[in-house]
Motif scaffolding. Structure first.
Motif, short mmCIF file in Angstrom:
data_model
loop_
_atom_site.label_atom_id
_atom_site.label_comp_id
_atom_site.label_asym_id
_atom_site.label_seq_id
_atom_site.Cartn_x
_atom_site.Cartn_y
_atom_site.Cartn_z
N CYS A 549 28.36 16.54 -21.68
CA CYS A 549 27.64 16.38 -22.94
C CYS A 549 26.15 16.47 -22.65
O CYS A 549 25.64 15.81 -21.73
N ASP A 550 25.46 17.32 -23.40
CA ASP A 550 24.01 17.42 -23.25
C ASP A 550 23.31 17.27 -24.60
O ASP A 550 22.26 17.84 -24.84
N GLU A 551 23.92 16.47 -25.50
CA GLU A 551 23.31 16.24 -26.81
C GLU A 551 22.14 15.27 -26.71
O GLU A 551 22.21 14.28 -25.97
N ARG A 552 21.11 15.53 -27.46
CA ARG A 552 20.00 14.59 -27.67
C ARG A 552 19.49 13.98 -26.38
O ARG A 552 19.43 12.76 -26.21
N SER A 553 19.16 14.83 -25.43
CA SER A 553 18.57 14.41 -24.16
C SER A 553 19.54 13.64 -23.26
O SER A 553 19.14 13.11 -22.24
N GLU A 554 20.81 13.56 -23.64
CA GLU A 554 21.81 12.93 -22.78
C GLU A 554 22.26 13.92 -21.71
O GLU A 554 22.29 15.13 -21.93
N MET A 555 22.58 13.40 -20.53
CA MET A 555 23.20 14.20 -19.48
C MET A 555 24.41 13.42 -18.99
O MET A 555 24.28 12.44 -18.26
N ILE A 556 25.59 13.83 -19.43
CA ILE A 556 26.83 13.11 -19.16
C ILE A 556 27.86 14.07 -18.59
O ILE A 556 28.05 15.16 -19.12
N LEU A 557 28.52 13.65 -17.52
CA LEU A 557 29.59 14.42 -16.91
C LEU A 557 30.88 13.62 -16.99
O LEU A 557 30.88 12.41 -16.74
N VAL A 558 31.96 14.29 -17.34
CA VAL A 558 33.26 13.63 -17.49
C VAL A 558 34.23 14.25 -16.48
O VAL A 558 34.48 15.45 -16.51
N TYR A 559 34.75 13.42 -15.58
CA TYR A 559 35.65 13.87 -14.52
C TYR A 559 37.03 13.27 -14.70
O TYR A 559 37.22 12.31 -15.45
N GLU A 560 37.97 13.84 -13.95
CA GLU A 560 39.27 13.17 -13.85
C GLU A 560 39.05 11.81 -13.20
O GLU A 560 38.18 11.64 -12.34
N TYR A 561 39.84 10.85 -13.62
CA TYR A 561 39.67 9.48 -13.13
C TYR A 561 40.36 9.32 -11.79
O TYR A 561 41.53 9.66 -11.63
N MET A 562 39.63 8.83 -10.81
CA MET A 562 40.17 8.58 -9.47
C MET A 562 40.40 7.08 -9.34
O MET A 562 39.48 6.30 -9.06
N GLY A 563 41.64 6.67 -9.58
CA GLY A 563 41.96 5.26 -9.77
C GLY A 563 41.76 4.37 -8.57
O GLY A 563 41.64 3.14 -8.72
N LYS A 564 41.70 4.92 -7.37
CA LYS A 564 41.58 4.09 -6.18
C LYS A 564 40.17 4.06 -5.60
O LYS A 564 39.97 3.59 -4.48
N GLY A 565 39.21 4.55 -6.34
CA GLY A 565 37.83 4.44 -5.90
C GLY A 565 37.48 5.43 -4.80
O GLY A 565 38.08 6.49 -4.66
N SER A 566 36.48 5.06 -4.00
CA SER A 566 35.99 5.95 -2.95
C SER A 566 36.55 5.55 -1.59
O SER A 566 37.04 4.43 -1.41
N LEU A 567 36.46 6.47 -0.65
CA LEU A 567 36.86 6.18 0.72
C LEU A 567 36.07 5.00 1.27
O LEU A 567 36.63 4.13 1.95
N ARG A 568 34.79 4.94 0.98
CA ARG A 568 33.98 3.82 1.47
C ARG A 568 34.50 2.48 0.95
O ARG A 568 34.49 1.48 1.68
N ASP A 569 34.95 2.45 -0.31
CA ASP A 569 35.50 1.20 -0.84
C ASP A 569 36.61 0.67 0.06
O ASP A 569 36.69 -0.54 0.33
N HIS A 570 37.46 1.55 0.53
CA HIS A 570 38.61 1.12 1.31
C HIS A 570 38.24 0.80 2.76
O HIS A 570 39.03 0.19 3.48
N LEU A 571 37.06 1.24 3.17
CA LEU A 571 36.63 0.94 4.53
C LEU A 571 35.86 -0.37 4.62
O LEU A 571 35.90 -1.05 5.65
N PHE A 572 35.15 -0.73 3.54
CA PHE A 572 34.23 -1.86 3.62
C PHE A 572 34.50 -2.97 2.61
O PHE A 572 34.07 -4.09 2.81
N ASP A 573 35.16 -2.65 1.48
CA ASP A 573 35.33 -3.64 0.42
C ASP A 573 36.55 -4.50 0.71
O ASP A 573 37.67 -4.00 0.83
N SER A 574 36.34 -5.79 0.79
CA SER A 574 37.43 -6.71 1.13
C SER A 574 38.47 -6.79 0.02
O SER A 574 39.57 -7.29 0.25
#
Length: 825
Positions: A549-574
């Motif tokens: 979406c680039d309406e009215r000075s907005e810059m928004i990107l919509v991706y597929e949802y990655m439900g398990k987060g990032s690789l870093r989350d699984h390496l460092f997040d307790s």
């Protein structure tokens, strides 16, 4: 649908100053609101008149109106003796014309347009007029006609997010027709549908009032700010389920709610459902109101409550339904510990929720409530409008002073000459700098470069508008619905670009919504780059772009949802379970496949330029996908390098690229080597709290490997898990990727093969054991290094754009190793 948190409007120009100004002005809209003294315009007249306790200024001599070059403004008079004085005249336009207004206070502006299509004595019947009405950038009415409103006025009410100190309301007749207007009101709205104080979460830019209802008592026409409230009886379907109650109690206004939010009478009256003798929570016990709506539109429903039915606080809980779906559990204790305290809920209603063209709102009791009652005081239903009007061409036919014109032209030419001279001096200076081998750099920040910390801005795509690539544009209102109006509770990540929200589209698809933040290190070039890159690629190990979406000075990107987060989350997040070594290898293989596809399979070749563990995301099945392509560089990669300003993230940044500013695909390979060490050691690439020689993970990891101490720095949770052969092979891969000279690094294709080998070694060691996480001892035998043999055949995944035939992304480990021969020596 969850309750929408209201948000203040954000103006993207000069973000720091204007957002502070705007925040301060909106903060006191309801707390210190004053009745407006402008603008109320009596159109088609040179006389002022008093109506509903205020003065409407005649527009003929007011200076508000501007007529098109070949237009005309005609006064017409209504001959009906029953008409209000306000509707006895009308302004008629044969050509595009406008009214201009100055805005004293920033905030949502309320605009009311009054139409009564009386029979004209000087022109065609006003009911035959067909025209558009626009304000600022918004299209308010399109192909509008008031032909069905000859007996009573038609009032159209809008809430507009006005970003300038002046704005215009344009009337544009359709071909061979004309436009007309009887009266106009413009003033600061007493209520904002965006008031939680989050300056980077704007309001709905354009809303149109569809219904405003006083529940439990008579109609109110008008209230203190000239709003009309209908009586609810015409909308209530089962009147026997609820009784009207009126308690003239003193109201306890708190927070952003004031007497201007709704009149006292709205909060002192209510329809009450009393099921204290019932044992059922079925909808048969509910009171329901039905409203006809446009089933293709989306709405905000503002529900007004005031608890005067409870004997004491926190004794009445009840349910609020929209279209027979529970949306809220209502308890006045959420607003205040005091009774008779007004509070409101703003709820989003998607068009898909109302396929029949009827919107139902119900209240029903809860058995668990100490007092089984439910109550409703008022309703407002507003349509979220997406209409964006092109800015009409303004023809200023005023005479221009010749001397002024010549002076302006001369001044402009002087500025251009100075700019051109400065540009050539800059180019010459850069050329000399490169000849002597120096670089003109802005100082690097301590923890980053690029993404959110870039010291050099590089425009990779020119222009400020984005074509609708492959039909991927999504309207701002649909994104608001998907994210519950950017509810802070749905934030799943933050980065240099801005916040990332979890969302659900109207079709039920879960998405991740990345929205730019004011003052972000990334901006339009990165936004455009990511759209252009992702529109050209599709691979099961790359995050897919759903839309933007680039309406009215907005810059928004919509991706597929990655439900398990990032690789870093699984390496460092307790909060995340520790990944087994086998799972880590599979994730690395998936990410490597995604990068290999970028380098060799995508059209023209793409260098990611920001490979790191936070940009490797995991879906529900822990399948790895590479994301965040804002810094990517596309183009033919058969050249030795691409000269470009350095971007990336400190700690992952290729030192050769850093020194030379010459980008190659081997720069991604270096960054991936850092990720491999991160996966093995579960520590950040840069950690300033460690001793000096350990701060940089890449340097420290290579030193430990050379000294044979690598096992001492691996993730403690992996102790005893890793087969020594798998560890040796894996560390060899990382070492190769981290070579100082890019020519000595492997390709991503080589990396994939080596990682598959490391996985096969691990599986060979643990095969037959019931749990992949079982701790194992040393391998019973040592496999020799294997040489790569050519692939006999591979296939291309149906979900991928055609990729090189030697890609192993679609071949299982067993298939690969069935093509290998092990030396028996």
């Amino acid at each position: 649908m969850e309750k929408l948190q209201s948000h203040r409007i954000h103006i993207p120009l000069f973000p720091i100053f204007l957002s502070l100004l705007q925040f301060s002005s909106l903060q006191f809209i309801s707390l210190a609101y004053k009745l407006p003294d402008k603008y109320s315009i009596n159109c088609g007249s040179n006389a002022d008149l008093n109506d509903t306790g205020r003065t409407f200024t005649g527009d003929m001599n007011s200076g508000y109106i501007t007529i098109g070059k070949h237009g005309s403004a005609t006064t017409d008079r209504n001959q009906s003796v029953d008409a209000s004085s306000l509707y006895k005249t009308a302004r008629i336009f044969k050509q595009q014309s406008w009214y201009e207004f100055e805005i004293d206070t920033s905030g949502p502006q309320l605009v009311r347009l009054h139409f009564l299509a009386f029979t004209s004595t000087t022109t065609d019947d006003l009911s035959t007029a067909i025209f558009d009405v626009s304000a600022s950038e918004f299209l308010l009415l399109h192909n509008f006609t008031a032909k069905n409103n000859k007996s009573s006025p038609l009032i159209k009410e809008f809430f507009l997010s006005i970003k300038t100190t002046k704005f215009r309301i344009y009337f544009t007749p359709q071909s061979s027709s004309f436009a007309f207007i009887n009266a106009i009101e413009v003033f600061l709205s007493p209520t904002s549908f965006c008031n939680n104080g989050t300056t980077n979460s704007p309001s709905y830019p354009l809303l149109q009032t569809i219904y405003r209802v006083n529940v439990g008592d008579r109609a109110i026409k008008p209230d203190s700010v000239w709003r009309n409230w209908d009586e609810d009886g015409r909308y209530l379907s089962n009147s026997s389920k609820a009784t009207s109650e009126y308690v003239p109690a003193k109201l306890n206004y708190e927070g952003d709610i004031s007497a201007f939010t709704a009149p006292d009478l709205v909060y002192q009256t209510a329809k009450v459902v009393d099921n204290r003798n019932s044992t059922s929570e079925s909808n048969n016990s509910n009171a329901t109101w039905f409203f006809g709506v446009d089933k293709t539109a989306s709405y905000v429903v503002r529900v007004h409550f005031c608890d005067f039915v409870s004997g004491s606080p926190n004794t009445v809980d009840f349910l609020l339904y929209i279209n027979d779906i529970v949306r809220e559990t209502v308890n006045s204790i959420d607003a205040s510990i005091k009774l008779s305290t007004p509070f409101v809920y703003d709820l989003a209603v998607n068009s898909d929720d109302s396929d029949s063209g009827v919107l139902s709102i119900s209240i029903g009791t809860l058995i668990r409530s100490p007092v089984q009652k439910a109550y409703l005081n008022g309703l407002e239903i507003l349509e979220i409008m997406d209409g964006i009007a092109s800015v009409p061409v303004e023809d200023n036919s005023k005479k221009i002073n010749v001397a002024t014109l010549i002076g302006s032209v001369a001044g402009a030419l002087a500025v251009v000459c100075i700019w051109v001279m400065g540009f050539f001096l800059f180019v010459l200076k850069r050329g000399k700098s490169k000849l002597v081998g120096t670089l003109d750099w802005s100082p690097l920040r301590a923890f980053g470069l690029g993404s959110s910390h870039s010291g050099v801005t590089e425009l990779t795509i020119k222009g400020s508008t984005i074509p609708d690539v492959l039909g991927l544009k999504i309207t701002f209102s649909k994104i608001q619905f998907a994210t519950n109006n950017f509810d802070p509770r749905l934030v799943i990540g933050k980065g240099g670009f801005g916040n990332v929200y979890r969302g659900t589209l109207s079709n039920g698809q879960k998405v991740a919504v990345k929205r730019s933040a004011p003052g972000s290190g990334q901006g339009l070039p990165e936004f455009q780059t990511e759209i252009m890159v992702l529109s050209k690629i599709r691979h099961r190990h790359l995050v897919s772009l759903i839309g933007y979406c680039d309406e009215r000075s907005e810059m928004i990107l919509v991706y597929e949802y990655m439900g398990k987060g990032s690789l870093r989350d699984h390496l460092f997040d307790s909060d995340f379970p520790r990944l087994s070594w086998k799972r880590r290898l599979e994730i690395c293989i998936g990410a490597a496949n995604g990068l290999h596809y970028l380098h060799k399979g995508a059209a023209g070749g793409i260098i990611h330029r920001d490979v790191k563990s936070t940009n490797i995301l995991l879906d529900e099945n822990l399948v790895a996908k590479v994301g965040d392509f804002g810094l990517s560089k596309s183009g033919p990669l058969n050249e030795t390098h691409v000269s470009t300003a350095v971007k990336g993230t400190f700690g992952y940044l290729d030192p050769e690229y850093f020194r030379s500013q010459q980008l190659t695909e081997k720069s991604d390979v270096y960054s991936f080597g850092v990720v491999l060490l991160e996966v093995l050691c579960a520590r950040l690439p840069i950690n300033n709290s460690l001793p000096r020689e350990q701060i940089n993970l890449a340097e420290w990891g290579l030193q430990c490997k050379k000294k044979g101490l690598l096992e001492e720095i691996i993730d403690p949770s992996l102790k005893g898990q890793i087969d020594p052969n798998s560890l040796r092979k894996f560390s060899d891969i990382a070492e190769k990727c981290l070579q100082d000279d890019g020519a000595d690094r492997p390709t991503m294709e080589n990396v994939i093969w080596d990682l598959e080998y490391a996985l096969q070694l691990q599986q060979t060691e643990t095969r037959g054991e019931p749990n992949e996480d079982t701790t194992t001892g040393s391998s019973a035998f040592i496999l020799p290094d294997l040489q790569r043999f050519p692939s006999l055949s591979t296939t291309t995944d149906k979900d991928d754009i055609p990729i090189l035939t030697n890609d192993f992304s679609d071949t299982t480990a067993d298939e690969i190793f069935s093509q290998l021969r092990v030396d028996a020596k």
